[in-house]
Design an enzyme around this catalytic site. Structure first.
Site, short mmCIF file in Angstrom:
data_model
loop_
_atom_site.label_atom_id
_atom_site.label_comp_id
_atom_site.label_asym_id
_atom_site.label_seq_id
_atom_site.Cartn_x
_atom_site.Cartn_y
_atom_site.Cartn_z
CD GLU A 1 -2.71 1.01 2.63
OE1 GLU A 1 -3.70 1.77 2.73
OE2 GLU A 1 -2.42 0.16 3.51
CE LYS B 1 -7.58 1.29 3.06
NZ LYS B 1 -6.36 1.45 3.87
CB CYS C 1 -4.97 -1.76 3.81
SG CYS C 1 -4.35 -1.91 5.51
#
Length: 272
Positions: free
Chosen positions: A54, A123, A156
């Site tokens: 990430e 994200k 994540c």
């Protein structure tokens, strides 16, 4: 049929997948790409697809440098990523801070080995604290076609949410890419939750973490490639390293034949 690409029950594709678990360092995106190039040069074309952690291009816990290193999806740093993918004939999935119309996203770009953009994903769910204070959440799922398979990207915290992984699997994804910045105190996520996500959806899952420390963060490392039956195909330690595995797509059908979780989920959805 829910999963038409698994019709006939056996898919013979083998994808050579890798993760670069990079040591967290105070570096510019250009230097980080130099390090990635060393990895690609040493691999000498051994991988079809390589996943980085990430926010690899900027670093994760780097304070205001997140803003300094942010750039558009068509910016010069991503152009160099495309050059590396082409030169070393390896598709690359790489996290970075995307700046779009004065809005900042935690993003991942996937670039094919011919330099073509396969996916831009932002994200969707941001944990409280630094990320929710810094980034704007994305709104769209990220799925792309690769070597006859559908691959999904989740970043994540996204992959910790079971509904998002199930959504991707129900949309036909057989591989999940999950770049992360997992700190050392969250061992349960890497060791228990990630294998469970792969197992309960019958998918391969690549979980790419940082190593070392950065700012106030000490990273766990322990990047992992998990099979659709929950087995660890490759597992990193706590330092910088490259792990890899050959993903035999026939394992997807075998896992789903034994435990057809997705078919049951679809029936539950219709009943609701």
């Amino acid at each position: 049929r829910l999963f038409p690409r698994l019709a006939g029950h056996r898919v013979m594709t083998i994808i050579r997948a890798a993760i670069f678990q990079s040591d967290a360092r105070d570096e510019t995106p250009a230097v980080r790409l130099d390090r990635l190039e060393t990895v690609l040069r040493d691999a000498d074309g051994a991988f079809d697809l390589l996943l980085c952690p990430e926010l690899y291009l900027s670093g994760y816990d780097v304070g205001s440098k997140i803003h300094d290193f942010a750039e558009p999806a068509n910016g010069p740093t991503l152009a160099r990523v495309a050059e590396l993918a082409t030169r070393y004939e390896t598709s690359l999935a790489i996290g970075y801070p995307e700046l779009h119309d004065d809005t900042l996203y935690n993003a991942v770009a996937v670039v094919g080995k011919s330099g073509e953009r396969l996916l831009d994903y932002r994200k969707r769910f941001l944990p409280p604290g630094f990320e929710s204070d810094t980034f704007t959440p994305g709104g769209e799922p990220g799925i792309f076609e690769f070597m006859g398979q559908r691959i999904a990207a989740l970043i994540c915290y996204d992959v910790e949410i079971p509904e998002l992984v199930r959504e991707a699997a129900m949309a036909g994804a057989t591989i999940i890419l999950a770049p992360t910045a997992l700190r050392a105190q969250w061992t349960f996520v890497a060791r228990k939750m990630i294998p469970t996500r792969a197992f309960e959806n019958g998918v391969f899952l690549l979980y790419a973490n940082h190593a070392g420390s950065e700012g106030a963060s000490v990273y766990l490392g322990e990047s992992v490639i998990v099979a659709p039956d929950g087995r660890e195909l490759a597992l990193a330690g706590g330092g910088e390293e490259v792990i890899s595995a050959s993903l035999d797509m026939a394992d997807i059908a075998r896992a789903r034949d034994v435990l057809p979780y997705l078919e049951v989920a679809a029936k539950c959805g219709r009943a609701a």
